[in-house]
Design a protein around this motif. Sequence first.
Motif, PDB file in Angstrom:
ATOM      1  N   VAL A  32       0.807  -1.223   0.000  1.00 32.08           N
ATOM      2  CA  VAL A  32       0.000   0.000   0.000  1.00 32.08           C
ATOM      3  C   VAL A  32       0.842   1.276   0.000  1.00 32.08           C
ATOM      4  CG1 VAL A  32      -0.288   0.028   2.524  1.00 32.08           C
ATOM      5  CG2 VAL A  32      -1.992   1.153   1.058  1.00 32.08           C
ATOM      6  N   LEU A  33       1.997   1.275   0.660  1.00 30.44           N
ATOM      7  CA  LEU A  33       2.827   2.487   0.686  1.00 30.44           C
ATOM      8  C   LEU A  33       3.323   2.845  -0.709  1.00 30.44           C
ATOM      9  CD1 LEU A  33       4.907   1.786   3.918  1.00 30.44           C
ATOM     10  CD2 LEU A  33       3.054   3.443   3.658  1.00 30.44           C
ATOM     11  N   GLY A 107       8.544  -1.509   4.346  1.00 31.67           N
ATOM     12  CA  GLY A 107       7.630  -2.329   3.575  1.00 31.67           C
ATOM     13  C   GLY A 107       7.677  -3.767   4.041  1.00 31.67           C
ATOM     14  N   ASP A 108       7.294  -4.673   3.153  1.00 33.47           N
ATOM     15  CA  ASP A 108       7.271  -6.100   3.450  1.00 33.47           C
ATOM     16  C   ASP A 108       8.650  -6.560   3.927  1.00 33.47           C
ATOM     17  OD1 ASP A 108       5.860  -8.654   3.390  1.00 33.47           O
ATOM     18  OD2 ASP A 108       7.149  -9.149   1.684  1.00 33.47           O
ATOM     19  N   ALA A 109       8.679  -7.215   5.091  1.00 33.61           N
ATOM     20  CA  ALA A 109       9.950  -7.485   5.765  1.00 33.61           C
ATOM     21  C   ALA A 109      10.969  -8.247   4.912  1.00 33.61           C
ATOM     22  CB  ALA A 109       9.695  -8.214   7.083  1.00 33.61           C
ATOM     23  N   VAL A 221      -3.569   5.484   1.388  1.00 32.04           N
ATOM     24  CA  VAL A 221      -4.857   4.953   0.927  1.00 32.04           C
ATOM     25  C   VAL A 221      -4.704   4.609  -0.543  1.00 32.04           C
ATOM     26  CG1 VAL A 221      -7.301   5.397   0.555  1.00 32.04           C
ATOM     27  CG2 VAL A 221      -6.170   6.343   2.574  1.00 32.04           C
ATOM     28  N   ALA A 222      -4.812   3.323  -0.882  1.00 33.88           N
ATOM     29  CA  ALA A 222      -4.656   2.905  -2.274  1.00 33.88           C
ATOM     30  C   ALA A 222      -5.028   1.433  -2.393  1.00 33.88           C
ATOM     31  CB  ALA A 222      -3.219   3.105  -2.753  1.00 33.88           C
ATOM     32  N   GLN A 227      -4.167   2.498   5.222  1.00 35.61           N
ATOM     33  CA  GLN A 227      -3.223   2.160   6.287  1.00 35.61           C
ATOM     34  C   GLN A 227      -3.230   3.251   7.349  1.00 35.61           C
ATOM     35  OE1 GLN A 227       1.328   2.374   6.290  1.00 35.61           O
ATOM     36  NE2 GLN A 227       0.971   0.226   5.768  1.00 35.61           N
ATOM     37  N   VAL A 228      -3.537   2.857   8.581  1.00 35.95           N
ATOM     38  CA  VAL A 228      -3.560   3.773   9.709  1.00 35.95           C
ATOM     39  C   VAL A 228      -2.140   3.971  10.215  1.00 35.95           C
ATOM     40  CG1 VAL A 228      -4.460   4.213  12.030  1.00 35.95           C
ATOM     41  CG2 VAL A 228      -5.857   2.984  10.358  1.00 35.95           C
TER      42      VAL A 228
END
Length: 293
Positions: A32-33, A107-109, A221-222, A227-228
């Motif tokens: 999402v980022l 991001g993704d680890a 937001v996408a 994402q909070v």
Amino acid sequence: MLLDGRAGGRVLGDDDLAPALAVCAQDAVAAVLATTRVEAATRSGLRAAGGALWGFEQDGELLALCWAGANLVPVVPIAGGPVRERALDAFAMLARSQGRRCSSIVGDAPAVLGLWDRLRNAWPGARELRPDQPSMVIDHTPLVAPDTQVRRSRLDELDVVLPACIRMFTEEVGYSPASGPGGPYETRVHGLVAAGRSFVRLDERAGVRSHVVFKAELGAVAGGVAQVQGVWVTPERRGERLSERGMAAVVELTRAEVAPVVSLYVNSYNERALAAYRAVGFRQVGTYATVLF
């Protein structure tokens, strides 16, 4: 622009945005980022998007990407093996060629940590490594009653919202982001409030100076995901379950008006926050990692 045909890495252009979004859609929560930047570029073009987009291709197919802006955000939805390793090699080569310009890799680890392993000897040392940040989502009604006093903040409340944001950032990251009126952090907070992506509960009792009790923002937001970020409760009110009911309110408002899936990521050692999010109904779906410079 092909940087190295053997490595398969290149800087992407506007014509590549549709396949880039398809790569992000393979794991919308993890990506999402980056997706929020790619979606913005589809509206304004990459030149105006505030960064560059790198891609990794094999046999003419885009398989992975990396947003390179204030943050470096790799998106490598490949299930391991030599192709994944080559994608990370390609992004590391691009990153080394320009030097470090970002404030973090996030991001993704597996992608973040794999990329950092390739850069740690070429870039200045990291200030902090956060390798285990549970990525959590909720896509249903919260399990606790929402706080009815939580609402969207207003631009005329920036004088109390901005100080709370600065306090949260300083607690979380270790330094103040404040740089004065019109600075990048101040502009970011202003933009979130103006876009209806800032949520607060204020203490507005008679005789008490109005101040923020609870706050949170939708930082990205996408792709059907919101994402909070920036969840914070004022120190003197912690322990009152304000974060649980506050987050329930944020989830309800977001799912009704912004996106059907609400996500966040949190440090694994923050047991209090993890317990609060689980009580609201969040479940872990992956792991993020962050390298801070």
